[in-house]
Design a protein around this motif. Structure first.
Motif, PDB file in Angstrom:
ATOM      1  N   TRP A  17    -107.072-116.486 -50.970  1.00  0.00           N
ATOM      2  CA  TRP A  17    -107.277-117.691 -50.170  1.00  0.00           C
ATOM      3  C   TRP A  17    -108.737-118.110 -50.046  1.00  0.00           C
ATOM      4  CZ3 TRP A  17    -103.483-120.844 -49.665  1.00  0.00           C
ATOM      5  CH2 TRP A  17    -102.172-120.360 -49.662  1.00  0.00           C
ATOM      6  N   SER A  18    -109.663-117.149 -50.099  1.00  0.00           N
ATOM      7  CA  SER A  18    -111.077-117.514 -49.959  1.00  0.00           C
ATOM      8  C   SER A  18    -111.704-117.904 -51.290  1.00  0.00           C
ATOM      9  CB  SER A  18    -111.873-116.362 -49.349  1.00  0.00           C
ATOM     10  OG  SER A  18    -111.990-115.290 -50.268  1.00  0.00           O
ATOM     11  N   ARG A  19    -111.062-117.499 -52.381  1.00  0.00           N
ATOM     12  CA  ARG A  19    -111.572-117.777 -53.724  1.00  0.00           C
ATOM     13  C   ARG A  19    -113.007-117.288 -53.909  1.00  0.00           C
ATOM     14  NH1 ARG A  19    -108.507-122.553 -52.519  1.00  0.00           N
ATOM     15  NH2 ARG A  19    -106.720-122.710 -53.904  1.00  0.00           N
ATOM     16  N   CYS A  20    -113.317-116.179 -53.281  1.00  0.00           N
ATOM     17  CA  CYS A  20    -114.671-115.637 -53.378  1.00  0.00           C
ATOM     18  C   CYS A  20    -114.889-115.002 -54.750  1.00  0.00           C
ATOM     19  CB  CYS A  20    -114.928-114.632 -52.266  1.00  0.00           C
ATOM     20  SG  CYS A  20    -113.884-113.167 -52.312  1.00  0.00           S
ATOM     21  N   SER A  21    -116.132-114.880 -55.115  1.00  0.00           N
ATOM     22  CA  SER A  21    -116.483-114.297 -56.403  1.00  0.00           C
ATOM     23  C   SER A  21    -116.374-112.774 -56.345  1.00  0.00           C
ATOM     24  CB  SER A  21    -117.917-114.698 -56.777  1.00  0.00           C
ATOM     25  OG  SER A  21    -118.827-114.115 -55.868  1.00  0.00           O
ATOM     26  N   ASN A  22    -116.327-112.152 -57.524  1.00  0.00           N
ATOM     27  CA  ASN A  22    -116.325-110.691 -57.578  1.00  0.00           C
ATOM     28  C   ASN A  22    -117.602-110.119 -56.983  1.00  0.00           C
ATOM     29  OD1 ASN A  22    -113.800-110.524 -58.773  1.00  0.00           O
ATOM     30  ND2 ASN A  22    -114.617-110.530 -60.846  1.00  0.00           N
ATOM     31  N   ASP A  23    -118.716-110.831 -57.140  1.00  0.00           N
ATOM     32  CA  ASP A  23    -119.976-110.394 -56.552  1.00  0.00           C
ATOM     33  C   ASP A  23    -119.860-110.274 -55.035  1.00  0.00           C
ATOM     34  OD1 ASP A  23    -121.106-110.379 -59.067  1.00  0.00           O
ATOM     35  OD2 ASP A  23    -122.145-112.296 -58.811  1.00  0.00           O
ATOM     36  N   VAL A  24    -119.140-111.188 -54.421  1.00  0.00           N
ATOM     37  CA  VAL A  24    -118.946-111.152 -52.967  1.00  0.00           C
ATOM     38  C   VAL A  24    -118.182-109.893 -52.565  1.00  0.00           C
ATOM     39  CG1 VAL A  24    -117.676-112.238 -51.069  1.00  0.00           C
ATOM     40  CG2 VAL A  24    -119.150-113.607 -52.533  1.00  0.00           C
ATOM     41  N   LEU A  25    -117.161-109.552 -53.308  1.00  0.00           N
ATOM     42  CA  LEU A  25    -116.385-108.357 -52.984  1.00  0.00           C
ATOM     43  C   LEU A  25    -117.237-107.093 -53.089  1.00  0.00           C
ATOM     44  CD1 LEU A  25    -113.051-109.296 -54.777  1.00  0.00           C
ATOM     45  CD2 LEU A  25    -113.587-109.492 -52.339  1.00  0.00           C
ATOM     46  N   ILE A  26    -118.076-107.036 -54.104  1.00  0.00           N
ATOM     47  CA  ILE A  26    -118.976-105.887 -54.256  1.00  0.00           C
ATOM     48  C   ILE A  26    -119.991-105.853 -53.122  1.00  0.00           C
ATOM     49  CG2 ILE A  26    -120.783-104.883 -55.715  1.00  0.00           C
ATOM     50  CD1 ILE A  26    -119.112-105.995 -58.128  1.00  0.00           C
ATOM     51  N   MET A  27    -120.561-107.006 -52.794  1.00  0.00           N
ATOM     52  CA  MET A  27    -121.526-107.065 -51.688  1.00  0.00           C
ATOM     53  C   MET A  27    -120.873-106.659 -50.373  1.00  0.00           C
ATOM     54  SD  MET A  27    -123.788-110.461 -52.484  1.00  0.00           S
ATOM     55  CE  MET A  27    -124.775-110.251 -51.014  1.00  0.00           C
ATOM     56  N   ALA A  28    -119.635-107.043 -50.163  1.00  0.00           N
ATOM     57  CA  ALA A  28    -118.930-106.669 -48.938  1.00  0.00           C
ATOM     58  C   ALA A  28    -118.815-105.153 -48.827  1.00  0.00           C
ATOM     59  CB  ALA A  28    -117.556-107.323 -48.896  1.00  0.00           C
ATOM     60  N   LEU A  29    -118.523-104.493 -49.936  1.00  0.00           N
ATOM     61  CA  LEU A  29    -118.467-103.024 -49.924  1.00  0.00           C
ATOM     62  C   LEU A  29    -119.824-102.422 -49.586  1.00  0.00           C
ATOM     63  CD1 LEU A  29    -116.226-102.303 -53.034  1.00  0.00           C
ATOM     64  CD2 LEU A  29    -115.645-101.933 -50.632  1.00  0.00           C
ATOM     65  N   ASP A  64    -122.288-117.021 -52.442  1.00  0.00           N
ATOM     66  CA  ASP A  64    -121.628-118.159 -53.084  1.00  0.00           C
ATOM     67  C   ASP A  64    -122.204-119.488 -52.614  1.00  0.00           C
ATOM     68  OD1 ASP A  64    -120.003-116.429 -54.459  1.00  0.00           O
ATOM     69  OD2 ASP A  64    -118.235-116.749 -53.210  1.00  0.00           O
ATOM     70  N   ASP A  65    -122.368-120.396 -53.544  1.00  0.00           N
ATOM     71  CA  ASP A  65    -122.872-121.726 -53.200  1.00  0.00           C
ATOM     72  C   ASP A  65    -121.866-122.485 -52.348  1.00  0.00           C
ATOM     73  OD1 ASP A  65    -125.226-121.322 -54.606  1.00  0.00           O
ATOM     74  OD2 ASP A  65    -124.404-122.150 -56.460  1.00  0.00           O
ATOM     75  N   ILE A  66    -120.589-122.262 -52.611  1.00  0.00           N
ATOM     76  CA  ILE A  66    -119.537-122.933 -51.853  1.00  0.00           C
ATOM     77  C   ILE A  66    -118.701-121.864 -51.161  1.00  0.00           C
ATOM     78  CG2 ILE A  66    -117.482-124.390 -52.003  1.00  0.00           C
ATOM     79  CD1 ILE A  66    -118.756-125.621 -54.558  1.00  0.00           C
TER      80      ILE A  66
END
Length: 90
Positions: A17-29, A64-66
């Motif tokens: 639903w958020s359509r976040c990038s894979n980079d975001v998932l790694i940063m979250a970890l 993410d830019d968006i």
């Protein structure tokens, strides 16, 4: 009580639903790891879903830019906007 949704299903839901990038998932970890190491955050079956949601939201805002606003992340995560806002400030 812990949320009825598994952490796997919760992550899948947020990613979809958020359509976040894979980079975001790694940063979250990385954010969660730093919270545990630096602030002795207690992550358990009662808190893990909220930690995951706030970490992904903050990482998306940074990376993410968006990205969505807090209201949308609260809806995606199934929590009240006021609770999400409190988590963000801590």
């Amino acid at each position: 009580y812990p949320p009825a949704i598994s952490i796997h299903d919760y992550l899948t839901r947020i990613e979809y639903w958020s359509r976040c990038s894979n980079d975001v998932l790694i940063m979250a970890l990385i954010y969660i790891d730093r919270l545990i190491k630096r602030k002795n955050a207690m992550i358990n079956m009662h808190t893990v879903h909220r930690f995951v949601l706030i970490a992904i939201m903050e990482a998306a805002k940074f990376q993410d830019d968006i990205h969505y606003d807090n209201k949308t992340y609260a809806q995606i995560g199934g929590i009240e906007l006021s609770d999400l806002n409190k988590l963000e400030t801590h």
